[in-house]
Design a protein around this motif. Structure first.
Motif, PDB file in Angstrom:
ATOM      1  N   THR A  96       0.738  -1.232  -0.156  1.00  0.00           N
ATOM      2  CA  THR A  96       0.059   0.096  -0.048  1.00  0.00           C
ATOM      3  C   THR A  96       0.983   1.331   0.093  1.00  0.00           C
ATOM      4  OG1 THR A  96      -0.133  -0.120   2.352  1.00  0.00           O
ATOM      5  CG2 THR A  96      -1.767  -1.066   1.256  1.00  0.00           C
ATOM      6  N   ALA A  97       2.081   1.357   0.818  1.00  0.00           N
ATOM      7  CA  ALA A  97       2.891   2.520   0.581  1.00  0.00           C
ATOM      8  C   ALA A  97       3.314   2.690  -0.681  1.00  0.00           C
ATOM      9  CB  ALA A  97       4.070   2.220   1.694  1.00  0.00           C
ATOM     10  N   ALA A  98       3.692   1.583  -1.398  1.00  0.00           N
ATOM     11  CA  ALA A  98       4.368   1.775  -2.862  1.00  0.00           C
ATOM     12  C   ALA A  98       3.127   2.364  -3.813  1.00  0.00           C
ATOM     13  CB  ALA A  98       4.714   0.389  -3.471  1.00  0.00           C
ATOM     14  N   ASP A  99       1.766   2.077  -3.454  1.00  0.00           N
ATOM     15  CA  ASP A  99       0.732   2.361  -4.450  1.00  0.00           C
ATOM     16  C   ASP A  99       0.658   4.024  -4.179  1.00  0.00           C
ATOM     17  OD1 ASP A  99       0.244   0.106  -5.254  1.00  0.00           O
ATOM     18  OD2 ASP A  99      -1.308  -0.368  -3.985  1.00  0.00           O
ATOM     19  N   VAL A 100       0.585   4.417  -2.652  1.00  0.00           N
ATOM     20  CA  VAL A 100       0.292   5.711  -2.443  1.00  0.00           C
ATOM     21  C   VAL A 100       1.443   6.449  -3.208  1.00  0.00           C
ATOM     22  CG1 VAL A 100       0.333   7.368  -0.528  1.00  0.00           C
ATOM     23  CG2 VAL A 100      -0.986   5.313  -0.249  1.00  0.00           C
ATOM     24  N   TRP A 101       2.754   5.944  -2.848  1.00  0.00           N
ATOM     25  CA  TRP A 101       4.050   6.838  -3.498  1.00  0.00           C
ATOM     26  C   TRP A 101       3.841   7.180  -4.964  1.00  0.00           C
ATOM     27  CZ3 TRP A 101       7.840   8.618  -0.295  1.00  0.00           C
ATOM     28  CH2 TRP A 101       9.095   9.001  -1.076  1.00  0.00           C
ATOM     29  N   ARG A 102       3.321   6.370  -5.876  1.00  0.00           N
ATOM     30  CA  ARG A 102       3.243   6.439  -6.966  1.00  0.00           C
ATOM     31  C   ARG A 102       2.058   7.079  -7.386  1.00  0.00           C
ATOM     32  NH1 ARG A 102       4.488   0.607  -7.256  1.00  0.00           N
ATOM     33  NH2 ARG A 102       2.104   0.204  -7.061  1.00  0.00           N
ATOM     34  N   ASP A 103       1.074   7.316  -6.643  1.00  0.00           N
ATOM     35  CA  ASP A 103      -0.284   8.163  -6.916  1.00  0.00           C
ATOM     36  C   ASP A 103       0.119   9.589  -6.481  1.00  0.00           C
ATOM     37  OD1 ASP A 103      -3.125   8.191  -7.334  1.00  0.00           O
ATOM     38  OD2 ASP A 103      -3.252   8.855  -5.448  1.00  0.00           O
ATOM     39  N   ARG A 104       0.824   9.788  -5.360  1.00  0.00           N
ATOM     40  CA  ARG A 104       0.873  11.056  -4.949  1.00  0.00           C
ATOM     41  C   ARG A 104       2.232  11.869  -5.419  1.00  0.00           C
ATOM     42  NH1 ARG A 104      -2.426  11.392  -0.436  1.00  0.00           N
ATOM     43  NH2 ARG A 104      -3.977   9.999  -0.763  1.00  0.00           N
ATOM     44  N   LEU A 105       3.221  11.150  -5.604  1.00  0.00           N
ATOM     45  CA  LEU A 105       4.685  11.896  -5.890  1.00  0.00           C
ATOM     46  C   LEU A 105       4.526  12.821  -7.316  1.00  0.00           C
ATOM     47  CD1 LEU A 105       7.453  12.748  -5.404  1.00  0.00           C
ATOM     48  CD2 LEU A 105       8.117  10.542  -6.473  1.00  0.00           C
ATOM     49  N   PRO A 106       3.705  12.459  -8.228  1.00  0.00           N
ATOM     50  CA  PRO A 106       3.858  13.350  -9.498  1.00  0.00           C
ATOM     51  C   PRO A 106       3.073  14.561  -9.246  1.00  0.00           C
ATOM     52  CG  PRO A 106       3.420  10.976 -10.204  1.00  0.00           C
ATOM     53  CD  PRO A 106       3.270  11.041  -8.640  1.00  0.00           C
ATOM     54  N   GLY A 107       1.989  14.838  -8.358  1.00  0.00           N
ATOM     55  CA  GLY A 107       1.264  15.827  -8.140  1.00  0.00           C
ATOM     56  C   GLY A 107       2.041  16.895  -7.335  1.00  0.00           C
ATOM     57  N   HIS A 108       2.817  16.227  -6.171  1.00  0.00           N
ATOM     58  CA  HIS A 108       3.412  16.867  -5.376  1.00  0.00           C
ATOM     59  C   HIS A 108       4.675  17.733  -5.985  1.00  0.00           C
ATOM     60  CE1 HIS A 108       1.245  16.152  -1.716  1.00  0.00           C
ATOM     61  NE2 HIS A 108       1.656  14.749  -1.584  1.00  0.00           N
ATOM     62  N   LEU A 109       5.231  16.807  -7.016  1.00  0.00           N
ATOM     63  CA  LEU A 109       6.542  17.416  -7.586  1.00  0.00           C
ATOM     64  C   LEU A 109       6.208  18.205  -8.731  1.00  0.00           C
ATOM     65  CD1 LEU A 109       9.269  16.894  -7.866  1.00  0.00           C
ATOM     66  CD2 LEU A 109       8.997  15.272  -9.828  1.00  0.00           C
ATOM     67  N   ALA A 110       4.696  18.379  -9.346  1.00  0.00           N
ATOM     68  CA  ALA A 110       4.508  19.247 -10.136  1.00  0.00           C
ATOM     69  C   ALA A 110       3.981  20.650  -9.423  1.00  0.00           C
ATOM     70  CB  ALA A 110       3.093  18.867 -10.902  1.00  0.00           C
ATOM     71  N   ARG A 111       3.553  20.433  -8.101  1.00  0.00           N
ATOM     72  CA  ARG A 111       3.079  21.820  -7.510  1.00  0.00           C
ATOM     73  C   ARG A 111       4.450  22.446  -6.984  1.00  0.00           C
ATOM     74  NH1 ARG A 111       3.149  21.635  -2.216  1.00  0.00           N
ATOM     75  NH2 ARG A 111       2.978  19.378  -2.154  1.00  0.00           N
ATOM     76  N   THR A 112       5.346  21.604  -6.474  1.00  0.00           N
ATOM     77  CA  THR A 112       6.528  22.198  -5.800  1.00  0.00           C
ATOM     78  C   THR A 112       7.486  22.894  -6.726  1.00  0.00           C
ATOM     79  OG1 THR A 112       7.944  20.051  -5.677  1.00  0.00           O
ATOM     80  CG2 THR A 112       6.359  20.739  -3.802  1.00  0.00           C
ATOM     81  N   VAL A 113       7.703  22.148  -7.938  1.00  0.00           N
ATOM     82  CA  VAL A 113       8.533  22.720  -9.018  1.00  0.00           C
ATOM     83  C   VAL A 113       7.853  23.993  -9.453  1.00  0.00           C
ATOM     84  CG1 VAL A 113       9.457  22.340 -11.488  1.00  0.00           C
ATOM     85  CG2 VAL A 113       9.777  20.664  -9.792  1.00  0.00           C
ATOM     86  N   GLY A 114       6.548  24.108  -9.799  1.00  0.00           N
ATOM     87  CA  GLY A 114       5.829  25.400 -10.057  1.00  0.00           C
ATOM     88  C   GLY A 114       5.826  26.389  -8.927  1.00  0.00           C
TER      89      GLY A 114
END
Length: 240
Positions: free
Chosen positions: A211-229
């Motif tokens: 379940t940790a791997a699923d959450v990681w794959r699901d949430r990381l792209p969105g967080h990265l787009a936000r913080t780089v933005g």
């Protein structure tokens, strides 16, 4: 005579260099840390589903180790104090559970001929708010059965005489099943814990890694787009 438009790009170039050399690393660290926090929140919520009234110790078994700008790695891991004694390891992988400290003390100290592998609280055991055998009564059992690690904490003939009106704990030598009994001051007796020679075997329940791997794959792209933005907006202003 030719004319041209000359632009001063030094500020843009400086901002671009800062973004490439420093800001992206910070943005990545932020995204990793936010994702790790999401994983931790998910695991703590999952514990409430797969376990019956998990204790605070259980829910706080994991912690986030944060990434830094120069170290693009965040982790959700066991707290140092948890160590090898935490039962969540077995809840994650399934299989046999090692003896608890309480069980080890009894197996080493009891004047009992049988094998003491596990101790299972019975219906008469006093439970805490989480449905577990209360620590207070377990300590009373250790003292009453002369199994405390500190010998000064064990009951003596004198202390038993002083506390004659209090409950006593014993394992019968004959006539009754070889369990741990509690004798009330009234003389009423009842089993408070069963002694078993069997190794407890747990089913795989927690599912931390999957379940940790699923959450990681699901949430990381969105967080990265936000913080780089956020970093791009900081250096170049809001676009749009």
């Amino acid at each position: 005579m030719s004319t041209g438009l000359r632009l001063d790009t030094s500020a843009f170039t400086s901002a671009l260099q800062a973004l490439a050399s420093r800001d992206v690393g910070i943005a990545v660290a932020w995204a990793l840390n936010d994702t790790a926090t999401d994983v931790l929140d998910h695991i703590q919520d999952r514990m409430k589903v797969v376990f019956d009234r998990p204790t605070r110790f259980t829910q706080n078994a994991f912690m986030v180790v944060k990434a830094q700008a120069n170290r693009a790695e965040a982790a959700v891991q066991e707290r140092p104090l948890v160590g090898s004694r935490h039962y969540l390891k077995v809840e994650e992988s399934g299989g046999p559970r090692a003896q608890s400290g309480f069980e080890r003390l009894l197996s080493r100290s009891l004047a009992y001929e049988g094998i003491v592998q596990s101790i299972i609280p019975a219906d008469n055991a006093r439970l805490d708010a989480y449905g577990n055998w209360s620590a207070g009564e377990r300590n009373q059992v250790l003292s009453g059965l002369m199994a405390q690690r500190d010998g000064l904490s064990n009951s003596t003939a004198a202390s038993k005489k002083r506390n004659a009106k209090r409950a006593a704990y014993f394992i019968p030598k004959h006539g009754l099943s070889p369990d741990i009994y509690k004798r009330e001051a009234s003389g009423q007796i009842g089993v408070i814990a069963h002694i078993s020679a069997k190794v407890p075997v747990y089913q795989q329940r927690l599912g931390f890694f999957d379940t940790a791997a699923d959450v990681w794959r699901d949430r990381l792209p969105g967080h990265l787009a936000r913080t780089v933005g956020q970093m791009i907006a900081k250096r170049f202003g809001t676009v749009g």
